[in-house]
Design an enzyme around this catalytic site. Structure first.
Site, short mmCIF file in Angstrom:
data_model
loop_
_atom_site.label_atom_id
_atom_site.label_comp_id
_atom_site.label_asym_id
_atom_site.label_seq_id
_atom_site.Cartn_x
_atom_site.Cartn_y
_atom_site.Cartn_z
N GLU A 22 -44.17 -14.44 43.90
CA GLU A 22 -44.29 -15.03 45.25
C GLU A 22 -45.31 -16.16 45.28
O GLU A 22 -46.04 -16.33 46.26
CB GLU A 22 -44.69 -13.97 46.28
CG GLU A 22 -43.60 -13.06 46.73
CD GLU A 22 -42.30 -13.77 47.02
OE1 GLU A 22 -42.34 -14.90 47.52
OE2 GLU A 22 -41.25 -13.19 46.71
C1 LIG Z 1 -41.63 -8.94 37.36
C2 LIG Z 1 -41.28 -10.25 37.97
C3 LIG Z 1 -40.49 -10.28 39.11
C4 LIG Z 1 -40.13 -11.50 39.68
N1 LIG Z 1 -39.26 -11.54 40.74
C5 LIG Z 1 -38.72 -12.73 41.12
C6 LIG Z 1 -37.65 -12.79 42.04
O1 LIG Z 1 -37.20 -11.77 42.59
N2 LIG Z 1 -37.10 -14.00 42.34
C7 LIG Z 1 -37.56 -15.15 41.76
O2 LIG Z 1 -37.01 -16.21 42.05
N3 LIG Z 1 -38.60 -15.13 40.90
C8 LIG Z 1 -39.18 -13.95 40.56
N4 LIG Z 1 -40.21 -13.92 39.65
C9 LIG Z 1 -40.73 -15.17 39.13
C10 LIG Z 1 -42.13 -15.50 39.63
O3 LIG Z 1 -42.09 -15.80 41.00
C11 LIG Z 1 -42.66 -16.65 38.77
O4 LIG Z 1 -42.93 -16.11 37.49
C12 LIG Z 1 -43.87 -17.30 39.35
O5 LIG Z 1 -43.51 -18.04 40.49
C13 LIG Z 1 -44.56 -18.26 38.38
O6 LIG Z 1 -43.62 -19.11 37.77
P1 LIG Z 1 -43.62 -19.29 36.18
O7 LIG Z 1 -43.58 -17.93 35.59
O8 LIG Z 1 -42.56 -20.24 35.80
O9 LIG Z 1 -45.03 -19.90 35.86
P2 LIG Z 1 -45.41 -21.45 35.85
O10 LIG Z 1 -44.87 -22.12 37.05
O11 LIG Z 1 -45.06 -22.03 34.53
O12 LIG Z 1 -46.98 -21.39 36.01
C14 LIG Z 1 -47.86 -21.05 34.92
C15 LIG Z 1 -49.31 -21.12 35.40
O13 LIG Z 1 -49.62 -22.46 35.80
C16 LIG Z 1 -50.11 -22.48 37.14
N5 LIG Z 1 -49.60 -23.69 37.77
C17 LIG Z 1 -48.32 -24.14 37.80
N6 LIG Z 1 -48.24 -25.27 38.49
C18 LIG Z 1 -49.48 -25.57 38.93
C19 LIG Z 1 -50.06 -26.62 39.70
N7 LIG Z 1 -49.30 -27.59 40.22
N8 LIG Z 1 -51.38 -26.57 39.96
C20 LIG Z 1 -52.15 -25.59 39.46
N9 LIG Z 1 -51.66 -24.58 38.72
C21 LIG Z 1 -50.36 -24.56 38.45
C22 LIG Z 1 -49.59 -21.22 37.79
O14 LIG Z 1 -50.45 -20.78 38.84
C23 LIG Z 1 -49.56 -20.25 36.63
O15 LIG Z 1 -50.81 -19.62 36.50
C24 LIG Z 1 -40.62 -12.70 39.11
C25 LIG Z 1 -41.46 -12.66 38.00
C26 LIG Z 1 -41.76 -11.46 37.42
C27 LIG Z 1 -42.62 -11.46 36.16
#
Ligand SMILES: Cc1cc2nc3c(=O)[nH]c(=O)nc-3n(C[C@H](O)[C@H](O)[C@H](O)COP(=O)(O)OP(=O)(O)OC[C@H]3O[C@@H](n4cnc5c(N)ncnc54)[C@H](O)[C@@H]3O)c2cc1C
Length: 598
Positions: free
Chosen positions: A441
Site C-alpha cells: 500500500e
Molecule cells: C506480500 C505482498 C502483498 C502485496 N499485495 C499487493 C496487491 O494486492 N496488489 C498490488 O498491486 N501490489 C501488491 N503488493 C506490491 C506492493 O504494493 C509493492 O511491493 C510496493 O508498492 C513496493 O513496490 P516495489 O516492490 O516494486 O518496490 P520499489 O517501487 O522498487 O521500491 C523499492 C524501494 O525504493 C523506495 N522508493 C521507490 N521510489 C521512490 C521514490 N520516488 N522516492 C523515494 N523512495 C523511493 C521504496 O520506498 C522502496 O523502499 C504486495 C507485495 C507483497 C510483498
C-alpha cells in the site's frame, strides 16, 4: 501457546468517553449505533475473533497456501469455514450502504472491529479486506449497472475482490506499467499482461473473484496520465447475474514469503481477458486512489493489531517467567526467582508498546470518525474540514503505526528471550506478519513523501494549519486545569517542534527538494508522535472526567490510563526534539557519497 483477548473496554472508552460518538447521531448510520448497540457489536466481534479466527492463526501460518497444477489455490485448513462465519455474520458489509446489502453502520465501528479480526488472523482477514477496498472503488467510480452487478455479491462475501497494480518492473512508479487494454466493438476491453504480488489473487473461498486492474489503453499517453482501471471478473457475469464463461485470467504462481502465509500472494496472468472500464479513460489512478486510501487505513490498522497481540502475549509471559531477582529486593520470595515483569527494562518494553497501542487505537478511531464525517455529513464545511484531516492523517497512520507495529512486535519478542525465536510461542509469526504492512500500500518511505511533498502544501496548507490549531486550542483550553498541565506542557513542546520543522521545510525544501526527501521519514514520525500525544492528552482528560464523576467500576482502568499517559509524555514525547534536529541537518551529508562508494 499464544493467546488473544480483544481489548473491548479500551475500544468502548475511546468511542464513548474520548470521541463521544453519540454526539454524531445526525450522521447517517449513527442513529442506529446507540451505546448498547456498539457494545453488542464489538462484543460479538471479539467473540468471533477470539473463538473462530484466532485458533487458525498459527496453523494457517505453518500450513500456508498451495497452488495446484490447474492453477487453483487452496487456503489453509479451516479458513473457508471461518470465512463463511465472518461472511454470514454480515461483517463485510458493516459500513456499506444498505441499498447494496450492507448495514450502513459507522465506518468507525468497522475499524474497531477490524482491529480485533486482524489481530486474531491477519492473513485470513486480508481476503475480505481486499474486497472492501474494491467495493469502495466501485461505489465511488462504478456505473449504476456495475454497482448492481458486483456490489451485492461482494458485500455478501460470496464474491471477493483484489487490486492489481504491481508488475515485475514497477511497484512505486506506476507510470511505468505495461499491462495493456484493447477496446472491443461491444465497449469492453481485452486486457493482457502480468501482475505480481497480488494478494488474494486466487483462492477457494468465493464463487467469483472481481479483479480491479490498472492497464494502459492502446495509444494512451505514457506515464501516469495514460492509466485506466478495469473490472476483470474471474468468471464473466451474465445479464441475469449468474456466472458465465471463465475469463482468461489465471494464477501462474504463489510467492514463498516471509509472513502472512495464509494469504495467497499471486502472480496473475491476463491473456486477453475481458475487462470493463471503471471511471474515466486515463483516470485510473484517481479511481485506484479511492481504494488505496481506504486500504491505507486498513494497513495502519494491521500495525496496531499485531502490536496488540504481541503485547498481550509478552505481558502474560513476563508475569509467568521467573528469572533473576528484582533490583529492589525479592518480589516473590517463595520462588527461586522473581517474574521478569519486576525488571525495569522489561517494563520499559511493555509500557512503550502499551503506550503506542492505546494511543494508536484512539488515533485510528479518531481518523475513521473523520472519514464518516467527510462522507456522511450534511454540512459541506464539516465534510471538507474532516476530509482535510483524513487526507493528512492517512499517511501518518499508515507509516507510523506499521513502523511501530513491526518494531514493537520485535520488542515483545525480546521479552521472551530465546523462546521468542521459537515458532510455537507465536512471536516469530507476529514479527514476520507485521513486516509486510511497512511495505505494501505504498512503502513507508512513500507515505512520508506523500505527507511532506503533497499533503502539507495542499490547498495552501489548510489541513496542517487546521490540525495545529486544533491541538494548540486544546492546550490553551486546558491551560488552567491543574491536572492537565503536565500533559499539555509536553504536548505543546511537541507541537512547537512539528511546527518549527514544517517551517524549516518551507524555508529550505522549496529550492532544494532533497531536503524534503532527507527529512520526510523523521517528519512523519515527528508528526505521529504529536498526534499520538494529542490522543493521550484527550484520553487523560476523559479518564480524569470519569474519575471525578465517581466511575467506581472503572477506577483501576482509568487510573492505569493516566499512568500510561504520563509514561508517554515522559519517555516517548521527548523524541520530537531528536526528530526535529535530524530534519534540520538537511540532505547535504546524506547525498555526498558517490553511488560507487556504497
Ligand atoms: C506480500 C505482498 C502483498 C502485496 N499485495 C499487493 C496487491 O494486492 N496488489 C498490488 O498491486 N501490489 C501488491 N503488493 C506490491 C506492493 O504494493 C509493492 O511491493 C510496493 O508498492 C513496493 O513496490 P516495489 O516492490 O516494486 O518496490 P520499489 O517501487 O522498487 O521500491 C523499492 C524501494 O525504493 C523506495 N522508493 C521507490 N521510489 C521512490 C521514490 N520516488 N522516492 C523515494 N523512495 C523511493 C521504496 O520506498 C522502496 O523502499 C504486495 C507485495 C507483497 C510483498
Amino acid at each position: 501457546m499464544p493467546v488473544y483477548k480483544a481489548p473491548v473496554n479500551d475500544t468502548l472508552f475511546v468511542l464513548n468517553d474520548v470521541l463521544g460518538v453519540e454526539r454524531y447521531n445526525n450522521l447517517p448510520g449513527y442513529a442506529d449505533a446507540t451505546p448498547d448497540m456498539i457494545e453488542a457489536i464489538v462484543g460479538e466481534a471479539a467473540k468471533l475473533s477470539e473463538e473462530v479466527l484466532f485458533p487458525l492463526n498459527y496453523s494457517g501460518d505453518q500450513e500456508g497456501c498451495v497452488r495446484h497444477d490447474d492453477g487453483t489455490v487452496s487456503t489453509p485448513k479451516g479458513f473457508k469455514e471461518a470465512y463463511r462465519a465472518y461472511r454470514e455474520g454480515g461483517w463485510l458489509g458493516l459500513a456499506v450502504p444498505e441499498e447494496f446489502g450492507g448495514q450502513g453502520l459507522p465506518y468507525v465501528l468497522h475499524c474497531a472491529v477490524g482491529e480485533y479480526t486482524s489481530a486474531a488472523n491477519m492473513s485470513l482477514m486480508m481476503y475480505p479486506g481486499l474486497t472492501q477496498g474494491a467495493i469502495a472503488a466501485i461505489l465511488v467510480h462504478g456505473t449504476d449497472a456495475q454497482k448492481q452487478t458486483y456490489l451485492p455479491k461482494m458485500v455478501e462475501g460470496i464474491w471477493s475482490g483484489t487490486m492489481n497494480l504491481t508488475e515485475p518492473h514497477c511497484g512505486t512508479d506506476l507510470g511505468l506499467l505495461r499491462a495493456k487494454a484493447v477496446p472491443q466493438a461491444d465497449g469492453s476491453y481485452k486486457i493482457s499482461g502480468q501482475k505480481i504480488f497480488i494478494s488474494a489473487g486466487e483462492h477457494d473461498m468465493t464463487d467469483n473473484i472481481v479483479h480491479l486492474v490498472l492497464a494502459r489503453i492502446e495509444g494512451a499517453p505514457e506515464g501516469t496520465k495514460g492509466i485506466s482501471l478495469f473490472i476483470v471478473p474471474k468468471f464473466l457475469v451474465r445479464e441475469d447475474g449468474s456466472l458465465g464463461a471463465r475469463n482468461p485470467v489465471s494464477c501462474g504462481a504463489i510467492e514463498h514469503k516471509m509472513g502472512i502465509h495464509g494469504n495467497a500472494t499471486c502472480v496473475m496472468n491476463y491473456d486477453e481477458a475481458t475487462g470493463f472500464l471503471i471511471g474515466a479513460e486515463n483516470k485510473g489512478l484517481n479511481a485506484m486512489f479511492v481504494m488505496m486510501n481506504e486500504a491505507r487505513l486498513g494497513v495502519g490498522l494491521q500495525g496496531l493489531s499485531i502490536a496488540e497481540i504481541a503485547y498481550q502475549n509478552a505481558a502474560n509471559y513476563a508475569r509467568e517467567r521467573i528469572q533473576g531477582r528484582s533490583l529492589s529486593g525479592p518480589k516473590a520470595p517463595d520462588k527461586k526467582a522473581d517474574p521478569i515483569i519486576v525488571h525495569p527494562d522489561i517494563r520499559r518494553s511493555l509500557m512503550t508498546i502499551r503506550a503506542f497501542n492505546e494511543a494508536g487505537r484512539a488515533f485510528l478511531l479518531w481518523t475513521a470518525l473523520k472519514s464518516d464525517i467527510a462522507h456522511r455529513s450534511p454540512d459541506e464545511k464539516d465534510r471538507q474540514a474532516a476530509d482535510d484531516i483524513l487526507g493528512l492523517a492517512t499517511p501518518i497512520l499508515k507509516g507510523v503505526m506499521t513502523d511501530k507495529g513491526f518494531e514493537h512486535a520485535v520488542m515483545a519478542q525480546q521479552v521472551f528471550g530465546g523462546h521468542g525465536y521459537i515458532e510455537e510461542h507465536g512471536m516469530s509469526q507476529y514479527v514476520r506478519d507485521a513486516r509486510i504492512s511497512m511495505i505494501y500500500e505504498g512503502a513507508n518511505g512513500i507515505q512520508a513523501l506523500d505527507l511532506v511533498g503533497r499533503k502539507l502544501a495542499l490547498n495552501g496548507g489548510r489541513a496542517v494549519m487546521a490540525l495545529f490549531k486544533e491541538i494548540g486550542d486544546f492546550c490553551e483550553e486546558n491551560r488552567n486545569d491543574e491536572q492537565m498541565a503536565f500533559f499539555t506542557k509536553h504536548l505543546k513542546k511537541g507541537l512547537n517542534d512539528v511546527q518549527a520543522s514544517t517551517m524549516w521545510f518551507m524555508q529550505n525544501a522549496m529550492a532544494k527538494p532533497d531536503n524534503a526527501g532527507a527529512g520526510s521519514t523523521d517528519y512523519m514520525h515527528l508528526f505521529g508522535l504529536v498526534v499520538l500525544g494529542y490522543m493521550w492528552a484527550k484520553m487523560a482528560k476523559a479518564a480524569q472526567t470519569g474519575l471525578a464523576g465517581g466511575d467506581g467500576a472503572r477506577e483501576d482502568y482509568l487510573k492505569n490510563k493516566l499512568v500510561t499517559a504520563r509514561f508517554y509524555m515522559e519517555r516517548i514525547m521527548p523524541e520530537t526534539a531528536l526528530r526535529k534536529a535530524r530534519i534540520e541537518t538537511g540532505a547535504d551529508t546524506m547525498m555526498e557519497l558517490a553511488a560507487e562508494a556504497f
